[in-house]
Design a protein around this motif. Sequence first.
Motif, PDB file in Angstrom:
ATOM      1  N   TRP A  31     139.962  52.076  40.901  1.00 21.13           N
ATOM      2  CA  TRP A  31     138.685  52.275  41.599  1.00 21.13           C
ATOM      3  C   TRP A  31     138.814  53.372  42.643  1.00 21.13           C
ATOM      4  CZ3 TRP A  31     138.022  50.616  46.850  1.00 21.13           C
ATOM      5  CH2 TRP A  31     136.711  50.586  47.302  1.00 21.13           C
ATOM      6  N   ALA A  32     139.901  53.329  43.414  1.00 21.35           N
ATOM      7  CA  ALA A  32     140.086  54.314  44.482  1.00 21.35           C
ATOM      8  C   ALA A  32     140.324  55.712  43.915  1.00 21.35           C
ATOM      9  CB  ALA A  32     141.257  53.898  45.372  1.00 21.35           C
ATOM     10  N   VAL A  33     141.085  55.788  42.830  1.00 26.35           N
ATOM     11  CA  VAL A  33     141.369  57.088  42.220  1.00 26.35           C
ATOM     12  C   VAL A  33     140.100  57.667  41.602  1.00 26.35           C
ATOM     13  CG1 VAL A  33     142.614  58.220  40.326  1.00 26.35           C
ATOM     14  CG2 VAL A  33     143.828  56.664  41.863  1.00 26.35           C
ATOM     15  N   GLU A  34     139.321  56.818  40.942  1.00 21.48           N
ATOM     16  CA  GLU A  34     138.050  57.287  40.363  1.00 21.48           C
ATOM     17  C   GLU A  34     137.149  57.837  41.460  1.00 21.48           C
ATOM     18  OE1 GLU A  34     135.949  54.390  38.024  1.00 21.48           O
ATOM     19  OE2 GLU A  34     134.112  55.581  38.017  1.00 21.48           O
ATOM     20  N   ARG A  35     137.099  57.138  42.585  1.00 20.36           N
ATOM     21  CA  ARG A  35     136.226  57.590  43.659  1.00 20.36           C
ATOM     22  C   ARG A  35     136.747  58.878  44.307  1.00 20.36           C
ATOM     23  NH1 ARG A  35     132.833  53.301  47.025  1.00 20.36           N
ATOM     24  NH2 ARG A  35     132.364  52.838  44.850  1.00 20.36           N
ATOM     25  N   ALA A  36     138.057  59.017  44.357  1.00 14.67           N
ATOM     26  CA  ALA A  36     138.625  60.271  44.886  1.00 14.67           C
ATOM     27  C   ALA A  36     138.192  61.440  44.002  1.00 14.67           C
ATOM     28  CB  ALA A  36     140.146  60.181  44.956  1.00 14.67           C
ATOM     29  N   ALA A  37     138.194  61.207  42.685  1.00 12.96           N
ATOM     30  CA  ALA A  37     137.740  62.259  41.768  1.00 12.96           C
ATOM     31  C   ALA A  37     136.264  62.565  41.989  1.00 12.96           C
ATOM     32  CB  ALA A  37     137.998  61.840  40.319  1.00 12.96           C
ATOM     33  N   ALA A  38     135.477  61.536  42.282  1.00 13.43           N
ATOM     34  CA  ALA A  38     134.046  61.734  42.520  1.00 13.43           C
ATOM     35  C   ALA A  38     133.801  62.529  43.804  1.00 13.43           C
ATOM     36  CB  ALA A  38     133.328  60.383  42.583  1.00 13.43           C
ATOM     37  N   ILE A  39     134.651  62.299  44.801  1.00 12.45           N
ATOM     38  CA  ILE A  39     134.525  63.061  46.054  1.00 12.45           C
ATOM     39  C   ILE A  39     134.727  64.553  45.780  1.00 12.45           C
ATOM     40  CG2 ILE A  39     135.671  63.511  48.270  1.00 12.45           C
ATOM     41  CD1 ILE A  39     136.173  60.434  48.416  1.00 12.45           C
ATOM     42  N   LEU A  94     139.169  68.253  49.223  1.00 10.60           N
ATOM     43  CA  LEU A  94     140.475  67.648  48.963  1.00 10.60           C
ATOM     44  C   LEU A  94     140.906  66.788  50.153  1.00 10.60           C
ATOM     45  CD1 LEU A  94     142.964  67.271  47.231  1.00 10.60           C
ATOM     46  CD2 LEU A  94     143.865  69.412  48.146  1.00 10.60           C
ATOM     47  N   ASP A  95     140.691  67.302  51.360  1.00 11.82           N
ATOM     48  CA  ASP A  95     141.007  66.502  52.543  1.00 11.82           C
ATOM     49  C   ASP A  95     140.193  65.218  52.574  1.00 11.82           C
ATOM     50  OD1 ASP A  95     142.914  68.200  53.538  1.00 11.82           O
ATOM     51  OD2 ASP A  95     141.523  69.307  54.832  1.00 11.82           O
ATOM     52  N   ALA A  96     138.929  65.325  52.155  1.00 10.50           N
ATOM     53  CA  ALA A  96     138.077  64.136  52.150  1.00 10.50           C
ATOM     54  C   ALA A  96     138.601  63.098  51.156  1.00 10.50           C
ATOM     55  CB  ALA A  96     136.635  64.527  51.799  1.00 10.50           C
ATOM     56  N   ALA A  97     139.077  63.577  49.988  1.00  8.23           N
ATOM     57  CA  ALA A  97     139.624  62.659  48.989  1.00  8.23           C
ATOM     58  C   ALA A  97     140.903  61.998  49.505  1.00  8.23           C
ATOM     59  CB  ALA A  97     139.900  63.408  47.683  1.00  8.23           C
ATOM     60  N   LEU A  98     141.726  62.770  50.206  1.00  7.27           N
ATOM     61  CA  LEU A  98     142.959  62.211  50.775  1.00  7.27           C
ATOM     62  C   LEU A  98     142.641  61.185  51.855  1.00  7.27           C
ATOM     63  CD1 LEU A  98     145.215  65.416  51.135  1.00  7.27           C
ATOM     64  CD2 LEU A  98     145.124  63.792  49.251  1.00  7.27           C
ATOM     65  N   SER A  99     141.667  61.522  52.695  1.00  8.77           N
ATOM     66  CA  SER A  99     141.276  60.580  53.750  1.00  8.77           C
ATOM     67  C   SER A  99     140.774  59.274  53.156  1.00  8.77           C
ATOM     68  CB  SER A  99     140.181  61.184  54.632  1.00  8.77           C
ATOM     69  OG  SER A  99     140.649  62.338  55.274  1.00  8.77           O
ATOM     70  N   TRP A 100     140.025  59.395  52.072  1.00 13.39           N
ATOM     71  CA  TRP A 100     139.518  58.211  51.387  1.00 13.39           C
ATOM     72  C   TRP A 100     140.675  57.331  50.920  1.00 13.39           C
ATOM     73  CZ3 TRP A 100     136.427  54.516  49.920  1.00 13.39           C
ATOM     74  CH2 TRP A 100     136.593  53.902  48.677  1.00 13.39           C
ATOM     75  N   LEU A 101     141.688  57.938  50.311  1.00 13.71           N
ATOM     76  CA  LEU A 101     142.819  57.153  49.800  1.00 13.71           C
ATOM     77  C   LEU A 101     143.589  56.491  50.940  1.00 13.71           C
ATOM     78  CD1 LEU A 101     143.989  59.556  46.970  1.00 13.71           C
ATOM     79  CD2 LEU A 101     142.884  57.332  46.679  1.00 13.71           C
TER      80      LEU A 101
END
Lengths: 247, 134
Positions: A94-102, A19-26
């Motif tokens: 695109w960013a949200v899709e990738r957050a889900a993939a993370i 989850l932290d990784a997905a937040l960092s990505w965003l």
Amino acid sequence: MGTVVSFDVPAAARADGSLDAALSWLHWVDRVFSPYRVDSDVTLLAEAEVTVEACAPEIAEVIAACAAVRTQSGGYFTAAPGGRFDPSGYVKGWAVERAAAILSRGGSTSHLVNGGGDVQCVGGRPRAAAEPSAEPWRVGIADPLRPGRLALVVAAADGAVATSGVAERGAHIIDPHTGRPPTGLASVTIVGPSLASADAYATAAFAMGPKLARDWTESLDGYEAYAITPDGEVWQTLGFARHIAPA
Amino acid sequence: MRRAVLAVIMTVAGLVALLSFKTHSGDQTPAGEPTTQVPALLSGERALTGNTVATIYGPVQVQAVLRTSKIVGVNILRRPAETSMDLQIGQYAFPKLVGETLIAQSARIDTVSGATYTSGGYIQSLQSALDIGA
């Protein structure tokens, strides 16, 4: 980019760092792609102060993706809707899709990410151990004409739901061909596997207006559309019905 | 002041937790009294008041009304009202958001597609109110 992203994730995603990784990505996406930041790659590119080669490689990826949707949509989707480089219409989905993939890579098999009303679903909603099978996520589609009501509910185990339209803040999509906000639709919802594509398709279809959008969305492979006109008329593509959740 | 806020909602045995943080620091809490009168609580209800959230359109603050653990109402305490445009938007948008909140609870909805980012202040303030009650 001035939007709210909400996550529905298993507790493990919080413990294992995904989850932290997905937040960092965003946050990274916001720093690099926000047109509101004076030092983002997108702003510097729009000001012609840097070249694409000098930017993060994701910039070139997004530019290529925007160009592909532009071609596919006959120019109704563009990375420069107001004449200035601003790929936000693609970047959010695109960013949200990738957050889900993370989160998927971190091991989650059941999560949902909603970025400003554009939703990527994975694996259906969480279930109790006693239940035999996972149920799909239930995504309500806001009714643009009746405040406080949902138009319908979409069921999605894996997949994306994106809606473009005139919501609270009024028209914000511009028809690149006229330079003006399109008027023929109140909202368009696109359902399909990828949120990056679904979001861009919804934006393009909204800009097209009802007549063009109906034929165009019917032609999209793997994506279905549901639209509401300002008069309250509703239409949907042939394959949309199977996405509607049972009451 | 533009903010990026991430609301993290976890569904674990009905537990709702929130992490929210901002990427900018700055003037987040405008002064001033709440602008709206709220209805009196009925027996068995409790009110949780959220933080005032600065949006690019102005401050937003909401109050959640709960009966046991269910949201039965949302009062808008502060809303952007600098211009007649803001007022118009507020009169349209806030009832819509409140309605969506109540519908989302009652219709077994996991999320809503089609909201725009102007709802950010509302969601943030509402979530902070719910955090108090969690």
